[in-house]
Enzyme design. Structure first.
Site, mmCIF file in Angstrom:
data_model
loop_
_atom_site.group_PDB
_atom_site.id
_atom_site.type_symbol
_atom_site.label_atom_id
_atom_site.label_comp_id
_atom_site.label_asym_id
_atom_site.label_seq_id
_atom_site.Cartn_x
_atom_site.Cartn_y
_atom_site.Cartn_z
ATOM 1 N N HIS A 148 0.828 -1.068 -0.018
ATOM 2 C CA HIS A 148 -0.118 -0.158 -0.031
ATOM 3 C C HIS A 148 0.816 1.341 0.064
ATOM 4 O O HIS A 148 0.384 2.332 -0.336
ATOM 5 C CB HIS A 148 -0.915 0.011 1.092
ATOM 6 N N ASP A 356 3.403 9.564 -0.772
ATOM 7 C CA ASP A 356 2.215 8.812 -0.287
ATOM 8 C C ASP A 356 2.181 7.764 -1.203
ATOM 9 O O ASP A 356 2.234 8.018 -2.345
ATOM 10 C CB ASP A 356 1.188 9.762 -0.101
#
Ligand code: GDG
Length: 452
Positions: A148, A356
């Protein structure tokens, strides 16, 4: 899954969030099992149980595991290293050992519950050794892994003391999924660099066994967010929030876990400089920053909290008035409904991470604005920037660039803002979290699914 106390005693409840929403129907349909940490730190895990059509198999973590495996190795070594080392990674040998032990525990649990020839999908950076450990125990399984968070370039990954073990761990999977194409490229190149493995396109040859790498950008449950934002109670709450803020012309919003990768400080600084340059003023413009408490026992996070709160204090000290703060800072967790109301109340959403994997907050804001109001300022270093091209993109390392993007978003004309929002919404509707799960599982060639 969360354990909650209700009038009927302790009960299990489905945790909110995109991953569970996406995987629950797949698991239910295939009678799958969710193997995961159930929270808490007892030596024994709760007994397996069924919840809303799926089987839950809890794995225990002791308080020492929590300290060494979770807060240490996962969140003080791997997390900063994989996020461009924006904070210095801490390397400790005893954390590594704990990481091995806990990964082995998960591999064992998955090996125990998976049926012959089943599919196991392993999620995220806390479990990178599991694919190889599981393959060793159960060569009959089909194994997928999804990361992720970003996967760093070779030069950075090479800092990791047990780098080859991690890489071999991941290569135990048949398919290794990343948020971004660049991350998948970093991975295949690393396999050649570190282990001398050959690859063609995105397929690595691991002793004659093909291991595929690929990009599968995660998303949100778009329909659910649209429904929530359209709910009259949420709409009323959004109006109420604006009224409580003094009905300013511009509400600027940030919603993040209080994490040093999210660029909260630089966003505050951009706001302060615009106030001080006279380009924005209070009370016409106010900022709301929700900073959800996160990983509070890890030192990097304690230092960050001090820095962020000092900056908030400085801005309010210089630009606030009695009863009219410039920044409303909220170090609290909110319900999904309250978040949706905040999204609806915000004229400008600031998402400015230094790095991110994806950033779901950016996607949630866009999905919440079916009224096509609002504008999104987005860091080029968020995975979401690859898809949300009509946002106001900025380089978070360039303070003037952030200020400029914020001002453009504050002053954008409505038709232009609407055009941008519509295009991004159109993209999200066809690229929701269900699409993410299906594309990964299709690539893995799945008939049966087990999820760790
Ligand atoms: C990792 C990767 C990747 C936040 N505050 C509250 C709350 N949230 C929810 C948001 C959003 C989620 O948490 C945060 O997701 P993000 O994607 O923004 O960030 P990470 O937590 O760092 O997630 C990231 C993600 O995994 C998925 O692959 O996108 O790059 O770092 O959904 O709404 N939810 C509630 N109360 C809060 O106060 N209920």
């Amino acid at each position: 899954m969360d354990e909650v106390t209700t009038d009927e005693g302790r009960q299990w409840r489905r945790s909110p969030g995109g991953l569970v929403t996406a995987l629950h129907p797949v698991l239910a349909e295939h009678k799958g099992t969710w193997v995961g940490w159930a929270g808490g730190t007892s030596e024994e895990a709760p007994e397996p149980f069924d919840l809303e059509g799926i089987h839950i198999h809890p794995v225990p973590l002791t308080s020492l595991d929590l300290e060494r495996y979770y807060e240490g190795m996962s969140n003080a070594t791997i997390w900063p290293l994989y996020h461009d080392a924006v904070e210095t990674p801490v390397f400790k040998r005893r954390w590594r050992e704990s990481y091995r032990q806990v990964n082995a525990r998960f591999a064992e649990a998955a090996a125990d519950v998976a049926a012959e020839g089943a599919t196991v999908w392993i999620q995220d950076y806390q479990l990178q050794l599991v694919p190889a450990m599981l393959r060793e125990r159960r060569p009959d399984l089909k194994i997928g892994f999804f990361l992720h968070i970003p996967f760093p370039p070779i030069e950075l990954f090479m800092q990791m003391p047990f780098r080859a073990e991690i890489l071999r761990g991941l290569l135990g999977a048949d398919l290794v999924g990343f948020q971004q194409r660049l991350a998948a490229q970093n991975f295949v190149r690393l396999a050649r660099h570190l282990l001398g493995l050959r690859y063609e396109g995105q397929v690595i040859d691991v002793d004659g066994r093909p291991v595929k790498a690929g990009a599968f950008p995660i998303s949100i449950d778009v329909a659910e967010m649209e429904r929530m934002a359209a709910d009259p109670a949420v709409q009323n709450r959004a109006k109420q929030i604006r009224a409580e803020l003094g009905d300013p012309r511009t509400v600027i919003l940030g919603v993040d876990r209080l994490d040093y990768t999210k660029g909260i400080e630089l966003r505050l600084k951009a706001f302060r400089e615009l106030l001080s340059d006279g380009k924005l003023s209070v009370p016409e413009a106010v900022m709301v920053q929700v900073a959800t408490p996160s990983r509070e026992r890890v030192e990097h996070y304690q230092t960050l909290r001090v820095k962020v709160e000092r900056e908030v204090g400085r801005i309010n000290g210089e630009f606030g008035r009695v009863g009219v703060p410039a920044v409303h800072y909220l170090h609290q967790s909110y319900s999904r409904n309250e978040l949706a109301a905040l999204y609806c109340a915000a004229d400008v959403m600031m998402v400015t991470p230094l790095r991110d994997g994806m950033n779901l907050v950016a996607k949630e804001y866009v999905a919440a604005r079916a009224d096509t109001g609002g504008a999104l300022v987005l860091s080029e270093f968020a995975g979401a920037a690859t898809e949300l091209r009509q946002s106001f993109l900025c380089n978070p390392h360039d303070p003037d660039g952030v200020k400029e993007a914020l001002l453009r978003a504050v002053h954008v004309e409505h038709p232009e803002a609407r055009r941008r929002m519509r295009l991004m919404q159109r993209h999200l509707r066809t690229h929701d979290v269900g699409h993410w799960a299906r594309s990964f599982l299709n690539e893995l060639g799945v008939p049966d699914v087990e999820v760790a």
